[in-house]
Write a protein that holds these residues in place. Structure first.
Motif, PDB file in Angstrom:
ATOM      1  N   ALA A  83      37.447  28.288  48.749  1.00  0.00           N
ATOM      2  CA  ALA A  83      36.369  28.982  48.371  1.00  0.00           C
ATOM      3  C   ALA A  83      36.871  30.556  47.994  1.00  0.00           C
ATOM      4  O   ALA A  83      36.457  30.755  46.541  1.00  0.00           O
ATOM      5  CB  ALA A  83      35.021  28.810  48.666  1.00  0.00           C
ATOM      6  N   LYS A  84      37.343  30.952  48.593  1.00  0.00           N
ATOM      7  CA  LYS A  84      37.439  32.387  48.819  1.00  0.00           C
ATOM      8  C   LYS A  84      37.939  32.741  47.955  1.00  0.00           C
ATOM      9  O   LYS A  84      37.711  33.469  46.721  1.00  0.00           O
ATOM     10  CB  LYS A  84      36.918  32.346  50.402  1.00  0.00           C
ATOM     11  N   ILE A  85      38.912  32.166  48.344  1.00  0.00           N
ATOM     12  CA  ILE A  85      40.544  32.848  47.844  1.00  0.00           C
ATOM     13  C   ILE A  85      40.376  32.141  46.136  1.00  0.00           C
ATOM     14  O   ILE A  85      41.325  32.746  45.521  1.00  0.00           O
ATOM     15  CB  ILE A  85      41.718  31.655  48.614  1.00  0.00           C
ATOM     16  N   GLY A  86      40.170  31.035  45.879  1.00  0.00           N
ATOM     17  CA  GLY A  86      40.136  31.009  44.546  1.00  0.00           C
ATOM     18  C   GLY A  86      39.678  30.984  43.701  1.00  0.00           C
ATOM     19  O   GLY A  86      40.100  31.598  42.690  1.00  0.00           O
ATOM     20  N   TYR A  87      38.244  31.012  43.838  1.00  0.00           N
ATOM     21  CA  TYR A  87      37.342  32.142  43.142  1.00  0.00           C
ATOM     22  C   TYR A  87      37.551  33.747  43.192  1.00  0.00           C
ATOM     23  O   TYR A  87      38.158  34.656  41.683  1.00  0.00           O
ATOM     24  CB  TYR A  87      35.391  32.213  43.919  1.00  0.00           C
ATOM     25  N   THR A  88      38.080  34.467  43.789  1.00  0.00           N
ATOM     26  CA  THR A  88      38.491  35.742  43.648  1.00  0.00           C
ATOM     27  C   THR A  88      39.749  35.769  42.854  1.00  0.00           C
ATOM     28  O   THR A  88      40.286  36.047  41.768  1.00  0.00           O
ATOM     29  CB  THR A  88      38.976  36.406  45.015  1.00  0.00           C
ATOM     30  N   ILE A  89      40.646  34.783  43.178  1.00  0.00           N
ATOM     31  CA  ILE A  89      41.774  35.388  42.150  1.00  0.00           C
ATOM     32  C   ILE A  89      41.582  34.580  40.511  1.00  0.00           C
ATOM     33  O   ILE A  89      42.455  35.409  39.495  1.00  0.00           O
ATOM     34  CB  ILE A  89      42.908  33.756  42.877  1.00  0.00           C
ATOM     35  N   SER A  90      40.185  34.035  40.898  1.00  0.00           N
ATOM     36  CA  SER A  90      40.479  33.737  38.737  1.00  0.00           C
ATOM     37  C   SER A  90      39.576  34.677  38.293  1.00  0.00           C
ATOM     38  O   SER A  90      40.129  35.070  37.086  1.00  0.00           O
ATOM     39  CB  SER A  90      39.735  32.627  39.129  1.00  0.00           C
ATOM     40  N   GLY A  91      39.017  35.565  39.369  1.00  0.00           N
ATOM     41  CA  GLY A  91      38.653  36.593  38.392  1.00  0.00           C
ATOM     42  C   GLY A  91      38.886  38.026  38.415  1.00  0.00           C
ATOM     43  O   GLY A  91      39.529  38.247  37.395  1.00  0.00           O
ATOM     44  N   VAL A  92      40.500  37.469  39.155  1.00  0.00           N
ATOM     45  CA  VAL A  92      41.862  38.614  38.775  1.00  0.00           C
ATOM     46  C   VAL A  92      41.852  37.931  37.458  1.00  0.00           C
ATOM     47  O   VAL A  92      42.787  39.425  36.699  1.00  0.00           O
ATOM     48  CB  VAL A  92      42.919  38.783  39.897  1.00  0.00           C
ATOM     49  N   PHE A  93      42.401  37.052  37.407  1.00  0.00           N
ATOM     50  CA  PHE A  93      42.857  36.865  36.240  1.00  0.00           C
ATOM     51  C   PHE A  93      42.245  36.880  34.706  1.00  0.00           C
ATOM     52  O   PHE A  93      43.023  36.605  33.416  1.00  0.00           O
ATOM     53  CB  PHE A  93      43.853  35.535  36.216  1.00  0.00           C
ATOM     54  N   GLY A  94      41.082  36.899  34.973  1.00  0.00           N
ATOM     55  CA  GLY A  94      40.083  37.372  33.677  1.00  0.00           C
ATOM     56  C   GLY A  94      40.585  38.875  33.072  1.00  0.00           C
ATOM     57  O   GLY A  94      41.054  38.623  31.898  1.00  0.00           O
ATOM     58  N   PHE A  95      41.431  39.526  34.048  1.00  0.00           N
ATOM     59  CA  PHE A  95      41.363  41.133  33.487  1.00  0.00           C
ATOM     60  C   PHE A  95      42.641  40.923  32.892  1.00  0.00           C
ATOM     61  O   PHE A  95      42.261  41.456  31.344  1.00  0.00           O
ATOM     62  CB  PHE A  95      41.435  41.648  34.781  1.00  0.00           C
ATOM     63  N   LEU A  96      43.698  39.986  32.382  1.00  0.00           N
ATOM     64  CA  LEU A  96      45.000  40.080  32.123  1.00  0.00           C
ATOM     65  C   LEU A  96      44.676  39.025  30.954  1.00  0.00           C
ATOM     66  O   LEU A  96      44.910  39.484  29.670  1.00  0.00           O
ATOM     67  CB  LEU A  96      45.327  39.177  33.335  1.00  0.00           C
ATOM     68  N   PHE A  97      43.182  38.304  30.625  1.00  0.00           N
ATOM     69  CA  PHE A  97      43.061  37.297  30.005  1.00  0.00           C
ATOM     70  C   PHE A  97      43.166  38.177  28.857  1.00  0.00           C
ATOM     71  O   PHE A  97      42.878  37.663  27.670  1.00  0.00           O
ATOM     72  CB  PHE A  97      42.767  36.120  30.365  1.00  0.00           C
ATOM     73  N   TYR A  98      41.521  39.027  28.971  1.00  0.00           N
ATOM     74  CA  TYR A  98      40.604  39.636  28.659  1.00  0.00           C
ATOM     75  C   TYR A  98      41.609  40.611  27.547  1.00  0.00           C
ATOM     76  O   TYR A  98      41.127  41.120  26.472  1.00  0.00           O
ATOM     77  CB  TYR A  98      39.548  40.153  29.171  1.00  0.00           C
ATOM     78  N   PHE A  99      42.778  41.126  28.496  1.00  0.00           N
ATOM     79  CA  PHE A  99      43.028  41.731  26.882  1.00  0.00           C
ATOM     80  C   PHE A  99      43.964  41.110  26.593  1.00  0.00           C
ATOM     81  O   PHE A  99      44.158  41.422  25.618  1.00  0.00           O
ATOM     82  CB  PHE A  99      44.515  42.907  28.617  1.00  0.00           C
ATOM     83  N   VAL A 100      44.022  40.417  26.793  1.00  0.00           N
ATOM     84  CA  VAL A 100      45.677  39.416  25.819  1.00  0.00           C
ATOM     85  C   VAL A 100      44.920  38.833  24.622  1.00  0.00           C
ATOM     86  O   VAL A 100      45.228  39.417  23.560  1.00  0.00           O
ATOM     87  CB  VAL A 100      45.897  38.377  26.498  1.00  0.00           C
ATOM     88  N   SER A 101      43.976  38.080  25.127  1.00  0.00           N
ATOM     89  CA  SER A 101      42.955  38.464  23.989  1.00  0.00           C
ATOM     90  C   SER A 101      42.197  39.401  22.693  1.00  0.00           C
ATOM     91  O   SER A 101      42.263  39.324  21.380  1.00  0.00           O
ATOM     92  CB  SER A 101      41.591  37.253  24.040  1.00  0.00           C
TER      93      SER A 101
END
Length: 470
Positions: free
Chosen positions: A256-274
């Protein structure tokens, strides 16, 4: 659209239907429908979470706001991935101590009693339908911009597919389609960005042709507006039912901890792209509606044969969020409201069929909501005001600090809801008079009420009643 693009789009829909069909065999109980049997390891959890929260708001909504305000909206909205990372580190692992929990209401009952569960279920259900409506509107917008059909028809087609696989396959189908959808957005959104940068003449030309204000942190927002947006995204979607449900579907706290945390990090990259896609659209198509920034770039700038695949990836982004909220809403109704207060003795088989029926009915309600929403971001912000000022504060305090006082939780939820309603829809312009948004005012009232009541009753018999009722 060329027939090659149409074929790519049809192939995507066929794949989703096939996944739903295969998933039926795995759904034998309500637990399978709700949390996929608690077998979702962290790589899958990361993919399904990322696909779920990177929906119409994070894609077309961010692109449209960047079109209008530059990167300022991205900086404000980055509060959400910040909140997601913090949740992954501090809260998601603690959720696994609630054995057998499927919903936020399950946890709220253990901390604050059964009536807190009922109120949580009602607000959670309304919130999920609102977010689902925003995604339905985004689906219709994509179809309208790229294929040319009207938005209502697009909503019906897209949501029809979502209803099909999510109803028959439950969480198993939702998670499997989310993984496919995550892979598509991770590949095709950056491709769209690179092609768009090439269309404007390269990164240097992109920077040179945009106003300086589009690169500033606050842009044309005032400090109060920027802060209000930041807080809205920091709290508005944190630990909402579908994301909590994902953490509960993990086999243990580590996953739960690893999956949730990495998804948040990915969000920064995707927000920049969009957001950058929105800036490219501003240069290429300055006269279009902001919500059409991303679909218009896909429709006109991409080469033949790629358009259909990228359209499918854009629909994937939206549909992955829609299916998550749809599944969560049906589980909430059955567990927190129907089983909790209407028919506690409902059998496992009947509960599964009721969840599927409710899935269909809620999908119809979301479509109605979508037809009245003015824009994707407006729909999201309206829905956010139903979550953060009501459920979030008691939920976080209960999980993090193991607080147990039913009066404080119920009082905080009611106070937050009332203040938000008066602030947002009352006869006075309280936001203008005070400089505080309805969400901020509601959250403040919620936290204050919880604190005062908790310290008043924490040593009384009222506190101990939660343990007996749970």
């Amino acid at each position: 659209m060329h027939y090659l693009d149409v074929m790519g789009l049809l192939a995507y829909f066929i794949l989703l239907g096939y996944i739903g069909y295969r998933s039926v065999k795995k759904v034998n109980s309500s637990a399978d429908f709700a949390v996929a049997g608690n077998k979702i390891t962290w790589p899958i959890l990361f993919a399904t979470l990322a696909a779920s929260f990177l929906g119409g708001g994070a894609s077309m909504g961010r692109a449209g706001q960047a079109f209008d305000h530059g990167y300022a909206f991205m900086f404000a909205a980055s509060a959400f991935p910040i909140a997601t990372v913090l949740t992954g580190i501090f809260i998601a692992p603690k959720l696994k101590r609630y054995i057998g929990a499927h919903t936020v209401g399950d946890i709220m009952e253990q901390q604050f009693g059964r009536y807190a569960r009922l109120i949580t279920g009602i607000f959670s259900l309304i919130f999920c339908i609102g977010i689902l409506g925003a995604q339905a509107l985004a689906v219709g917008t994509v179809f309208n911009a790229i294929i040319g059909i009207d938005i209502t028809t697009g909503i019906l087609i897209g949501m029809g597919v979502v209803l099909l696989y999510s109803t028959i396959g439950g969480m198993w189908a939702v998670i499997q389609t989310d993984v496919v959808q995550f892979l598509m957005l991770a590949i095709f959104m950056p491709i769209t960005l690179l092609i768009g940068i090439n269309e404007v003449g390269g990164a240097e030309q992109l920077i040179a042709r945009l106003p300086d204000s589009h690169f500033s942190i606050m842009g044309d927002y005032g400090p109060g507006m920027f802060l209000s947006l930041f807080i809205a995204f920091l709290l508005g979607e944190t630990l909402v039912p579908p994301y909590t449900q994902r953490a509960l579907a993990a086999p243990d706290s580590r996953n739960a901890k690893i999956g949730y945390t990495i998804s948040g990090v990915f969000g920064f990259l995707f927000y920049f792209v969009s957001s950058t896609i929105g800036l490219i659209a501003l240069i290429l198509y300055p006269d279009i509606s902001p919500d059409l920034a991303m679909p218009e770039l896909i429709r006109t700038a991409l080469p033949l044969g790629i358009t259909g695949l990228v359209l499918a990836s854009l629909l994937a982004v939206v549909m992955s969020t829609a299916d998550s909220y749809l599944n969560s809403a049906s589980v909430i109704f059955v567990k927190d409201i129907y089983q909790g207060f209407i028919n506690p003795d409902v059998g496992e088989k009947n509960k599964l069929w009721i969840e599927r029926l409710v899935n269909l009915l809620i999908g119809i309600g979301a479509v109605v909501f979508a037809l009245y929403a003015t824009s994707i971001i407006d729909a999201l912000l309206i829905s956010y005001s139903l979550w953060a000022p009501t459920i979030l504060i008691p939920f976080v305090l209960g999980v993090l600090l193991d607080l147990k006082c039913s009066k404080s939780a119920i009082g905080a939820i009611i106070a937050g809801a009332l203040v938000t309603i008066v602030w947002k829809w009352g006869p006075w312009d309280l936001s203008g008079m005070t400089g505080l948004s309805a969400l901020v005012a509601g959250v403040s009232a919620n936290l204050l009420t919880f604190t005062v009541i908790y310290h008043t009753f924490k040593n009384s018999r009222a506190t101990s009643l939660v343990t007996k009722n749970s």
